[in-house]
Scaffold this motif. Structure first.
Motif, mmCIF file in Angstrom:
data_model
loop_
_atom_site.group_PDB
_atom_site.id
_atom_site.type_symbol
_atom_site.label_atom_id
_atom_site.label_comp_id
_atom_site.label_asym_id
_atom_site.label_seq_id
_atom_site.Cartn_x
_atom_site.Cartn_y
_atom_site.Cartn_z
ATOM 1 N N SER A 109 0.841 -1.187 0.000
ATOM 2 C CA SER A 109 0.000 0.000 0.000
ATOM 3 C C SER A 109 0.879 1.240 0.000
ATOM 4 O O SER A 109 1.604 1.471 0.964
ATOM 5 N N PRO A 110 0.825 2.036 -1.055
ATOM 6 C CA PRO A 110 1.689 3.212 -1.101
ATOM 7 C C PRO A 110 1.235 4.347 -0.183
ATOM 8 O O PRO A 110 1.988 5.266 0.076
ATOM 9 N N THR A 111 -0.002 4.272 0.311
ATOM 10 C CA THR A 111 -0.505 5.341 1.173
ATOM 11 C C THR A 111 -1.046 4.766 2.474
ATOM 12 O O THR A 111 -1.153 3.566 2.655
ATOM 13 N N ASP A 112 -1.424 5.657 3.359
ATOM 14 C CA ASP A 112 -1.964 5.299 4.674
ATOM 15 C C ASP A 112 -3.493 5.263 4.629
ATOM 16 O O ASP A 112 -4.152 5.460 5.637
ATOM 17 N N ALA A 119 -8.537 5.277 7.427
ATOM 18 C CA ALA A 119 -9.986 5.085 7.350
ATOM 19 C C ALA A 119 -10.496 4.339 8.584
ATOM 20 O O ALA A 119 -11.538 4.693 9.152
ATOM 21 N N MET A 120 -9.764 3.320 9.020
ATOM 22 C CA MET A 120 -10.176 2.566 10.215
ATOM 23 C C MET A 120 -10.138 3.442 11.461
ATOM 24 O O MET A 120 -11.047 3.400 12.293
ATOM 25 N N ARG A 121 -9.089 4.242 11.598
ATOM 26 C CA ARG A 121 -9.014 5.160 12.740
ATOM 27 C C ARG A 121 -10.150 6.172 12.688
ATOM 28 O O ARG A 121 -10.736 6.522 13.706
ATOM 29 N N GLY A 150 -12.925 6.681 15.525
ATOM 30 C CA GLY A 150 -13.010 8.005 16.164
ATOM 31 C C GLY A 150 -14.331 8.693 15.893
ATOM 32 O O GLY A 150 -14.957 9.254 16.801
ATOM 33 N N GLY A 151 -14.795 8.663 14.652
ATOM 34 C CA GLY A 151 -16.073 9.281 14.307
ATOM 35 C C GLY A 151 -17.238 8.597 14.989
ATOM 36 O O GLY A 151 -18.197 9.256 15.432
ATOM 37 N N GLY A 152 -17.173 7.272 15.106
ATOM 38 C CA GLY A 152 -18.227 6.539 15.798
ATOM 39 C C GLY A 152 -18.296 6.893 17.265
ATOM 40 O O GLY A 152 -19.389 7.082 17.831
ATOM 41 N N ALA A 207 -11.035 10.828 7.251
ATOM 42 C CA ALA A 207 -9.711 10.292 7.545
ATOM 43 C C ALA A 207 -9.123 9.550 6.344
ATOM 44 O O ALA A 207 -7.923 9.612 6.089
ATOM 45 N N ALA A 208 -9.968 8.844 5.596
ATOM 46 C CA ALA A 208 -9.489 8.145 4.393
ATOM 47 C C ALA A 208 -8.986 9.141 3.353
ATOM 48 O O ALA A 208 -7.967 8.902 2.694
#
Length: 126
Positions: free
Chosen positions: A12-15, A20-22, A26-28, A66-67
């Motif tokens: 995966s070249p990006t985070d 997205a999981m964080r 956090g949003g939830g 976040a994504a």
């Protein structure tokens, strides 16, 4: 190297996914807290279903935002090994929960004449 597909070599070249999981988590949490606070205030007095809706909306918005941010940030491996990658070196990253297996694999790779790098905070060899 030529037999392995490029998408498996690159990883995966990006985070994107970790971010997205964080963001979902956090949003939830923020949505849940806001919903519970709104339910506790008599003047607002939203029902329990609205708390669930606040949690879902918070998770979706947090994950989406976040994504988007994570898609422009290089992955942890790329950040940690930027200078080695730019120098054209071959980097082998072994990621597993079993410490004995990691140690055996690391010893085997070192015995083959490679340079062993030190352990970094997220568990990868650096």
């Amino acid at each position: 190297m030529t037999q392995m597909p490029d998408d498996e070599k690159e990883g995966s070249p990006t985070d994107f996914m970790p971010a997205a999981m964080r963001g979902l988590l956090g949003g939830g949490v923020v949505g849940l807290v806001v919903g519970l606070l709104a339910m506790a205030i008599p003047a607002v007095g939203i029902p329990l279903v609205a708390v669930v809706l606040c949690t879902l909306v918070g998770a979706l918005v947090g994950g989406w935002a976040a994504a988007l941010a994570g898609s422009s940030v290089p992955s942890e491996v790329r950040r940690d090994y930027r200078s080695e990658i730019e120098a054209g070196k071959v980097l082998v990253v072994i990621d597993d929960e079993d410490e004995r297996l990691l140690e055996r694999a690391s010893d085997a790779i070192t015995a083959a004449g490679t340079q062993r790098l030190h352990l970094v905070h997220h568990g990868l060899l650096h």
